[in-house]
Scaffold this motif. Structure first.
Motif, mmCIF file in Angstrom:
data_model
loop_
_atom_site.group_PDB
_atom_site.id
_atom_site.type_symbol
_atom_site.label_atom_id
_atom_site.label_comp_id
_atom_site.label_asym_id
_atom_site.label_seq_id
_atom_site.Cartn_x
_atom_site.Cartn_y
_atom_site.Cartn_z
ATOM 1 N N GLY A 1 -12.088 -9.729 2.084
ATOM 2 C CA GLY A 1 -11.280 -9.025 3.075
ATOM 3 C C GLY A 1 -10.222 -9.919 3.682
ATOM 4 O O GLY A 1 -9.054 -9.516 3.831
ATOM 5 N N LEU A 2 -10.611 -11.136 4.037
ATOM 6 C CA LEU A 2 -9.657 -12.078 4.608
ATOM 7 C C LEU A 2 -8.591 -12.467 3.597
ATOM 8 O O LEU A 2 -7.412 -12.624 3.936
ATOM 9 N N THR A 3 -9.008 -12.619 2.358
ATOM 10 C CA THR A 3 -8.056 -12.956 1.300
ATOM 11 C C THR A 3 -7.028 -11.845 1.111
ATOM 12 O O THR A 3 -5.832 -12.103 0.997
ATOM 13 N N GLY A 4 -7.505 -10.592 1.088
ATOM 14 C CA GLY A 4 -6.586 -9.464 0.956
ATOM 15 C C GLY A 4 -5.610 -9.390 2.112
ATOM 16 O O GLY A 4 -4.407 -9.146 1.919
ATOM 17 N N LEU A 5 -6.106 -9.607 3.336
ATOM 18 C CA LEU A 5 -5.233 -9.579 4.510
ATOM 19 C C LEU A 5 -4.200 -10.705 4.448
ATOM 20 O O LEU A 5 -3.015 -10.498 4.718
ATOM 21 N N SER A 6 -4.673 -11.903 4.062
ATOM 22 C CA SER A 6 -3.751 -13.041 3.951
ATOM 23 C C SER A 6 -2.684 -12.788 2.895
ATOM 24 O O SER A 6 -1.506 -13.110 3.086
ATOM 25 N N LEU A 7 -3.102 -12.205 1.767
ATOM 26 C CA LEU A 7 -2.153 -11.915 0.702
ATOM 27 C C LEU A 7 -1.110 -10.898 1.166
ATOM 28 O O LEU A 7 0.086 -11.060 0.910
ATOM 29 N N ALA A 8 -1.567 -9.858 1.879
ATOM 30 C CA ALA A 8 -0.645 -8.835 2.369
ATOM 31 C C ALA A 8 0.360 -9.425 3.353
ATOM 32 O O ALA A 8 1.568 -9.171 3.264
ATOM 33 N N VAL A 9 -0.139 -10.235 4.295
ATOM 34 C CA VAL A 9 0.753 -10.859 5.274
ATOM 35 C C VAL A 9 1.731 -11.800 4.593
ATOM 36 O O VAL A 9 2.920 -11.850 4.927
ATOM 37 N N THR A 10 1.229 -12.555 3.616
ATOM 38 C CA THR A 10 2.088 -13.499 2.896
ATOM 39 C C THR A 10 3.217 -12.778 2.185
ATOM 40 O O THR A 10 4.379 -13.190 2.241
ATOM 41 N N VAL A 11 2.875 -11.679 1.510
ATOM 42 C CA VAL A 11 3.898 -10.923 0.772
ATOM 43 C C VAL A 11 4.918 -10.306 1.731
ATOM 44 O O VAL A 11 6.125 -10.337 1.491
ATOM 45 N N LEU A 12 4.445 -9.754 2.854
ATOM 46 C CA LEU A 12 5.342 -9.101 3.801
ATOM 47 C C LEU A 12 6.288 -10.089 4.468
ATOM 48 O O LEU A 12 7.439 -9.760 4.766
ATOM 49 N N ARG A 13 5.801 -11.314 4.681
ATOM 50 C CA ARG A 13 6.629 -12.310 5.372
ATOM 51 C C ARG A 13 7.385 -13.214 4.405
ATOM 52 O O ARG A 13 8.098 -14.116 4.830
ATOM 53 N N ALA A 14 7.200 -12.981 3.120
ATOM 54 C CA ALA A 14 7.861 -13.831 2.128
ATOM 55 C C ALA A 14 9.364 -13.639 2.185
ATOM 56 O O ALA A 14 9.866 -12.542 2.383
ATOM 57 N N SER A 15 10.082 -14.733 2.007
ATOM 58 C CA SER A 15 11.541 -14.637 1.964
ATOM 59 C C SER A 15 11.952 -13.950 0.675
ATOM 60 O O SER A 15 11.234 -13.967 -0.319
ATOM 61 N N ALA A 16 13.101 -13.357 0.687
ATOM 62 C CA ALA A 16 13.546 -12.545 -0.443
ATOM 63 C C ALA A 16 13.713 -13.354 -1.717
ATOM 64 O O ALA A 16 13.625 -12.820 -2.813
ATOM 65 N N ASP A 17 13.964 -14.666 -1.595
ATOM 66 C CA ASP A 17 14.273 -15.449 -2.791
ATOM 67 C C ASP A 17 13.052 -16.142 -3.386
ATOM 68 O O ASP A 17 13.154 -16.785 -4.421
ATOM 69 N N SER A 18 11.895 -16.032 -2.730
ATOM 70 C CA SER A 18 10.750 -16.742 -3.293
ATOM 71 C C SER A 18 9.423 -16.015 -3.117
ATOM 72 O O SER A 18 8.418 -16.657 -2.843
ATOM 73 N N PRO A 19 9.380 -14.690 -3.243
ATOM 74 C CA PRO A 19 8.088 -14.009 -3.090
ATOM 75 C C PRO A 19 7.105 -14.376 -4.181
ATOM 76 O O PRO A 19 5.900 -14.424 -3.957
ATOM 77 N N GLY A 20 7.615 -14.637 -5.387
ATOM 78 C CA GLY A 20 6.725 -14.963 -6.491
ATOM 79 C C GLY A 20 5.966 -16.252 -6.248
ATOM 80 O O GLY A 20 4.767 -16.353 -6.546
ATOM 81 N N MET A 21 6.648 -17.256 -5.685
ATOM 82 C CA MET A 21 5.993 -18.528 -5.424
ATOM 83 C C MET A 21 4.921 -18.388 -4.358
ATOM 84 O O MET A 21 3.844 -18.972 -4.455
ATOM 85 N N LEU A 22 5.207 -17.624 -3.323
ATOM 86 C CA LEU A 22 4.244 -17.439 -2.255
ATOM 87 C C LEU A 22 2.989 -16.724 -2.740
ATOM 88 O O LEU A 22 1.867 -17.115 -2.423
ATOM 89 N N VAL A 23 3.206 -15.665 -3.509
ATOM 90 C CA VAL A 23 2.074 -14.925 -4.046
ATOM 91 C C VAL A 23 1.275 -15.816 -4.996
ATOM 92 O O VAL A 23 0.034 -15.805 -4.993
ATOM 93 N N ALA A 24 1.971 -16.598 -5.817
ATOM 94 C CA ALA A 24 1.289 -17.492 -6.756
ATOM 95 C C ALA A 24 0.491 -18.556 -6.006
ATOM 96 O O ALA A 24 -0.617 -18.925 -6.427
ATOM 97 N N TYR A 25 1.035 -19.039 -4.904
ATOM 98 C CA TYR A 25 0.338 -20.047 -4.107
ATOM 99 C C TYR A 25 -0.951 -19.478 -3.528
ATOM 100 O O TYR A 25 -2.023 -20.092 -3.625
ATOM 101 N N VAL A 26 -0.862 -18.286 -2.928
ATOM 102 C CA VAL A 26 -2.060 -17.637 -2.387
ATOM 103 C C VAL A 26 -3.056 -17.354 -3.510
ATOM 104 O O VAL A 26 -4.266 -17.546 -3.355
ATOM 105 N N GLY A 27 -2.536 -16.920 -4.658
ATOM 106 C CA GLY A 27 -3.404 -16.657 -5.796
ATOM 107 C C GLY A 27 -4.118 -17.916 -6.265
ATOM 108 O O GLY A 27 -5.296 -17.869 -6.652
ATOM 109 N N GLY A 28 -3.412 -19.045 -6.238
ATOM 110 C CA GLY A 28 -4.031 -20.306 -6.628
ATOM 111 C C GLY A 28 -5.160 -20.698 -5.690
ATOM 112 O O GLY A 28 -6.229 -21.140 -6.132
#
Length: 279
Positions: free
Chosen positions: A229-256
């Motif tokens: 649950g915490l992971t899903g919430l963190s992932l959602a917040v990360t994606v929503l707050r990600a800058s437009a030019d680097s969402p892939g890196m942020l998601v990949a970082y959380v995924g790692g």
């Protein structure tokens, strides 16, 4: 009521073979293919986004990992061994931890290489992580010398420390996620080989274990549910707050990070179950 030990050497040997296969597959996919290298590098680059917020803590953690893990491991191991007086298990445990630490360095610097596949980023081979190996190996020693009843607690605490060290290496951009996972697999592999030796020794000595000391399987789902649950919430917040030019890196970082935590929990769960009946 007492019963003979049900620890089976073949079960530990099978676990070691499985871990070796998974390690090889991880290396082939994330080090020797373009797709794997890109995914790993995205997660590595995404750690830049957490650099400003977590680096002061993770840097101190990284600097302290080798010494702290060794000191804590030696102290706990010494106390447990003095109480239980199981010197043979101590020798096997120390041999497994030493072999894991040395083999990780040999794999990284002598045997394995990282081909240049034109993926932009750090090109040197860092597979597997030495810091994570030291932390996990120290926890392994304490886990092996502990009694079956306390092994679930030791597994939880030791795995948490190893995971923290591994995530710290990623956050500080010292290692890629696959490096950390590989280190956990290396330590688990040598832990299984230690299990082979200990189970053979137990059977040869006609070891007996009280039914009352058999370790209960921990209710891991109680841990996994809030973590997921915490992971899903963190992932959602990360994606929503990600800058437009680097969402892939942020998601990949959380995924790692999630991948490291997940593998650590699975290995802790499997290890607890596998070693539950080893006296």
């Amino acid at each position: 009521m007492r019963t003979t030990s049900s620890a089976r050497p073949l079960a530990y040997l099978g676990g070691a073979v499985l871990l070796a296969v998974v390690f090889a597959a991880l290396y082939v996919v994330f080090v020797r293919t373009i797709t794997g290298q890109v995914a790993d590098q995205l997660s590595y680059d995404g750690a830049e986004n957490g650099w400003r917020s977590v680096t002061p803590f993770t840097r101190r953690l990284l600097d302290a990992v080798p010494m702290v893990s060794v000191v804590i491991g030696l102290v706990l191991t010494g106390i447990i061994t003095l109480v239980r007086r199981n010197w043979a298990t101590l020798i096997v445990a120390l041999a497994a931890a030493g072999a894991a630490t040395v083999s990780a360095q040999i794999l990284k610097y002598v045997i394995l290489d990282r081909p240049d596949l034109d993926v932009i980023g750090y090109a040197g081979n860092s597979f597997p992580s030495g810091h994570t190996t030291v932390a996990a190996a120290s926890a392994l020693v304490v886990f092996l010398v502990a009694s079956p009843r306390t092994r679930p607690i030791i597994a939880a605490a030791g795995t948490s420390f190893a995971i923290a060290a591994g995530v710290a290496t990623l956050a500080n951009q010292w290692h890629r996620p696959s490096d950390v996972v590989a280190a956990l697999l290396v330590v688990a592999f040598w832990g299984c080989l230690a299990g082979v030796v200990l189970s053979v020794r137990a059977r040869a000595a006609h070891a007996v274990a009280s039914v009352g000391t058999r370790a209960r399987a921990p209710r891991w789902w109680l841990w996994l549910v809030p973590i997921v649950g915490l992971t899903g919430l963190s992932l959602a917040v990360t994606v929503l707050r990600a800058s437009a030019d680097s969402p892939g890196m942020l998601v990949a970082y959380v995924g790692g990070v999630v991948g490291i935590v997940g593998v650590g929990l699975v290995l802790a769960f499997a290890g607890t179950r596998l070693f539950a009946r080893l006296p």
